[in-house]
Design an enzyme around this catalytic site. Structure first.
Site, PDB file in Angstrom:
ATOM      1  N   GLY A 156       0.848  -1.198   0.000  1.00 51.24           N
ATOM      2  CA  GLY A 156       0.000   0.000   0.000  1.00 51.24           C
ATOM      3  C   GLY A 156       0.881   1.245   0.000  1.00 51.24           C
ATOM      4  O   GLY A 156       1.904   1.270   0.692  1.00 51.24           O
ATOM      5  N   ARG A 187       0.755  -5.077  -5.312  1.00 53.23           N
ATOM      6  CA  ARG A 187       0.861  -6.240  -4.423  1.00 53.23           C
ATOM      7  C   ARG A 187       1.043  -7.427  -5.375  1.00 53.23           C
ATOM      8  O   ARG A 187       0.101  -7.831  -6.047  1.00 53.23           O
ATOM      9  CB  ARG A 187      -0.401  -6.393  -3.588  1.00 53.23           C
ATOM     10  CG  ARG A 187      -0.727  -5.142  -2.735  1.00 53.23           C
ATOM     11  CD  ARG A 187      -1.777  -5.469  -1.693  1.00 53.23           C
ATOM     12  NE  ARG A 187      -2.486  -4.297  -1.191  1.00 53.23           N
ATOM     13  CZ  ARG A 187      -2.104  -3.557  -0.159  1.00 53.23           C
ATOM     14  NH1 ARG A 187      -1.003  -3.843   0.478  1.00 53.23           N
ATOM     15  NH2 ARG A 187      -2.844  -2.536   0.242  1.00 53.23           N
ATOM     16  N   ASP A 206       5.045  -4.617   5.792  1.00 53.32           N
ATOM     17  CA  ASP A 206       5.400  -5.968   6.196  1.00 53.32           C
ATOM     18  C   ASP A 206       5.663  -6.913   5.010  1.00 53.32           C
ATOM     19  O   ASP A 206       6.706  -7.559   4.922  1.00 53.32           O
ATOM     20  CB  ASP A 206       4.233  -6.488   7.054  1.00 53.32           C
ATOM     21  CG  ASP A 206       4.543  -7.815   7.648  1.00 53.32           C
ATOM     22  OD1 ASP A 206       5.647  -7.941   8.201  1.00 53.32           O
ATOM     23  OD2 ASP A 206       3.700  -8.734   7.531  1.00 53.32           O
ATOM     24  N   THR A 246       4.400   2.837   5.370  1.00 48.71           N
ATOM     25  CA  THR A 246       2.999   2.418   5.491  1.00 48.71           C
ATOM     26  C   THR A 246       2.289   3.377   6.451  1.00 48.71           C
ATOM     27  O   THR A 246       2.910   3.832   7.423  1.00 48.71           O
ATOM     28  CB  THR A 246       2.858   0.975   6.024  1.00 48.71           C
ATOM     29  OG1 THR A 246       1.500   0.758   6.455  1.00 48.71           O
ATOM     30  CG2 THR A 246       3.764   0.687   7.207  1.00 48.71           C
ATOM     31  N   ASP A 252       0.073   2.440   8.419  1.00 48.82           N
ATOM     32  CA  ASP A 252      -0.454   1.658   9.549  1.00 48.82           C
ATOM     33  C   ASP A 252       0.390   1.729  10.830  1.00 48.82           C
ATOM     34  O   ASP A 252      -0.107   1.412  11.906  1.00 48.82           O
ATOM     35  CB  ASP A 252      -0.592   0.186   9.144  1.00 48.82           C
ATOM     36  CG  ASP A 252      -1.558  -0.011   7.983  1.00 48.82           C
ATOM     37  OD1 ASP A 252      -2.402   0.880   7.764  1.00 48.82           O
ATOM     38  OD2 ASP A 252      -1.470  -1.048   7.304  1.00 48.82           O
ATOM     39  N   ASP A 308       2.606  -0.328  11.706  1.00 48.53           N
ATOM     40  CA  ASP A 308       2.562  -1.687  12.254  1.00 48.53           C
ATOM     41  C   ASP A 308       3.895  -2.422  12.131  1.00 48.53           C
ATOM     42  O   ASP A 308       3.955  -3.637  12.286  1.00 48.53           O
ATOM     43  CB  ASP A 308       1.461  -2.501  11.538  1.00 48.53           C
ATOM     44  CG  ASP A 308       1.687  -2.581  10.033  1.00 48.53           C
ATOM     45  OD1 ASP A 308       2.527  -1.832   9.510  1.00 48.53           O
ATOM     46  OD2 ASP A 308       1.009  -3.391   9.385  1.00 48.53           O
ATOM     47  N   ARG A 334      -5.228  -1.802   9.212  1.00 50.58           N
ATOM     48  CA  ARG A 334      -5.183  -3.264   9.074  1.00 50.58           C
ATOM     49  C   ARG A 334      -5.307  -3.913  10.453  1.00 50.58           C
ATOM     50  O   ARG A 334      -6.287  -3.680  11.123  1.00 50.58           O
ATOM     51  CB  ARG A 334      -3.899  -3.684   8.353  1.00 50.58           C
ATOM     52  CG  ARG A 334      -4.049  -4.960   7.574  1.00 50.58           C
ATOM     53  CD  ARG A 334      -2.741  -5.343   6.914  1.00 50.58           C
ATOM     54  NE  ARG A 334      -2.482  -4.526   5.747  1.00 50.58           N
ATOM     55  CZ  ARG A 334      -2.919  -4.815   4.529  1.00 50.58           C
ATOM     56  NH1 ARG A 334      -3.644  -5.882   4.321  1.00 50.58           N
ATOM     57  NH2 ARG A 334      -2.623  -4.037   3.518  1.00 50.58           N
TER      58      ARG A 334
HETATM   59  O1  F6P Z   1      -1.629  -1.052   4.634  1.00 52.47           O
HETATM   60  C1  F6P Z   1      -2.242   0.151   4.299  1.00 52.47           C
HETATM   61  C2  F6P Z   1      -3.737  -0.016   4.161  1.00 52.47           C
HETATM   62  O2  F6P Z   1      -4.286   1.241   3.812  1.00 52.47           O
HETATM   63  C3  F6P Z   1      -4.439  -0.597   5.379  1.00 52.47           C
HETATM   64  O3  F6P Z   1      -4.653   0.375   6.386  1.00 52.47           O
HETATM   65  C4  F6P Z   1      -5.705  -1.134   4.766  1.00 52.47           C
HETATM   66  O4  F6P Z   1      -6.216  -2.206   5.528  1.00 52.47           O
HETATM   67  C5  F6P Z   1      -5.259  -1.604   3.413  1.00 52.47           C
HETATM   68  O5  F6P Z   1      -4.036  -0.925   3.129  1.00 52.47           O
HETATM   69  C6  F6P Z   1      -6.230  -1.344   2.313  1.00 52.47           C
HETATM   70  O6  F6P Z   1      -5.727  -1.941   1.167  1.00 52.47           O
HETATM   71  P1  F6P Z   1      -6.261  -1.610  -0.291  1.00 52.47           P
HETATM   72  O7  F6P Z   1      -5.827  -0.238  -0.659  1.00 52.47           O
HETATM   73  O8  F6P Z   1      -5.618  -2.663  -1.131  1.00 52.47           O
HETATM   74  O9  F6P Z   1      -7.752  -1.705  -0.247  1.00 52.47           O
END
Ligand code: F6P
Length: 319
Positions: A11, A72, A103, A125, A127, A129, A171
């Site tokens: 992300g 991804r 991660d 990120t 997050d 995390d 997340r």
């Molecule tokens: O890891 C960053 C994040 O924005 C998380 O907070 C969230 O759960 C996820 O990515 C959303 O992913 P996507 O943009 O693929 O929907």
């Protein structure tokens, strides 16, 4: 190392561009040839790699997203994909790589390091995390966006004496909820790291309104569940119907704060200097204001510690 590459993966987050800029300019400053990989590990497999110069990273420090784009990439999870990626670097003589991401991106960096590419990870990120760093690039901006949104929600909630549930990203990590909750004076912060009691929350909300509170804000980290479901559970218990706001991807866009730009600049430069010292297979971070390196292997096999002190503080101050 003589030639290095940089990529962004997973992300995106605000400040990734500032980190790319720092890696490129620091590399060039130290006499390295610097390359960029487009679309993360997907670009590594597809050989989407180009050489960078000083101007390639001009006018990006203030921009959200990532000029290198991101993906991804499932194929990179396979040993064949990883071999191909390493091969595409090697055939250009690139022996160092800086991976900016979360991660999953670190897992890929770890694999490449084991294949002989000198790899460094930077925590990118929203997050927050990633263990072994107090902050990740993008977190500060995401929290600012949430706080700004809650200020606005608060205005209208007070006028109508309403309660509000705000669902935020993160997340499996509750940090965006925790930091934005404390900074915005939310009454309740629900995070996946701490168990909660909906009966107690619903009772407290009714009592607070009786005592003259004009609004009530509950922040729900997405790792806990959906804001809509939490609101429905509250209505069942006390008859109050909170309005629900899901902040979604606005948390991941927009201009990075100065904190994120400075963190990204420091970490990008630090990663390059460490590669020049012959260090590899490490994740860079900032702990109590000090730039640090930790084995990526350890980072990907550890879990970030939740800041209970901050959580308790938010609780004490929200009465
Ligand atoms: O890891 C960053 C994040 O924005 C998380 O907070 C969230 O759960 C996820 O990515 C959303 O992913 P996507 O943009 O693929 O929907």
């Amino acid at each position: 190392v003589k030639k290095i590459a940089v990529l962004t993966s997973g992300g995106d987050s605000q400040g990734m561009n500032a980190a790319v800029r720092a890696v490129v300019r620091s590399g060039l400053y130290h006499g390295l040839e610097v390359f960029a990989v487009q679309r993360g590990y997907a670009g590594l497999i597809n050989d989407d790699i180009r050489e960078m110069d000083l101007r390639s990273v001009g006018d990006i420090i203030q921009r959200g997203g990532t000029i290198l784009q991101t993906a991804r990439c499932k194929e990179f999870l396979t040993p064949e994909g990883q071999q191909l990626g390493a091969e595409n670097l090697r055939k250009r003589g690139i022996d160092g790589l800086v991976v900016i991401g979360g991660d999953g991106s670190y897992q890929g960096a770890n694999k490449l390091n084991k294949l002989g590419i000198k790899t460094m990870g930077l925590p990118g990120t929203i997050d927050n995390d990633i263990p072994f760093t107090d902050f990740t690039i993008g977190f500060d901006t995401a929290v600012s966006i949430v706080v700004d949104a809650i200020n606005k929600i608060r205005d209208t909630m007070s006028s109508h004496e309403r309660s509000s549930v705000v669902e935020v990203m993160g997340r499996h990590c509750g940090d965006i909820a925790l930091y934005s909750g404390l900074a915005s004076g939310a009454e309740t912060i629900l995070v996946p790291e701490v168990p909660y009691d909906l009966d107690e929350i619903a009772n407290r909300m009714s009592e607070n309104f009786k005592m003259g509170k004009r609004h009530s804000i509950i922040i729900v980290a997405e790792g806990v569940g959906k804001g809509e479901d939490i609101a429905a559970e509250i209505t069942k218990r006390n008859g109050i119907e909170p309005r629900v706001t899901v902040l979604g991807h606005i948390q991941r866009g927009g201009t990075p704060t100065h904190n994120d730009r400075i963190l990204a600049s420091n970490l990008g430069d630090f990663a390059v200097r460490k590669l020049l010292e012959g260090v590899s297979g490490k994740a860079c971070g900032i702990i109590k204001g000090e730039l640090t390196v930790t084995d990526i292997d350890l980072v990907v096999n550890s879990k970030k510690q939740f800041n209970m002190e901050l959580y308790e503080l938010a609780k004490r101050l929200s009465q």
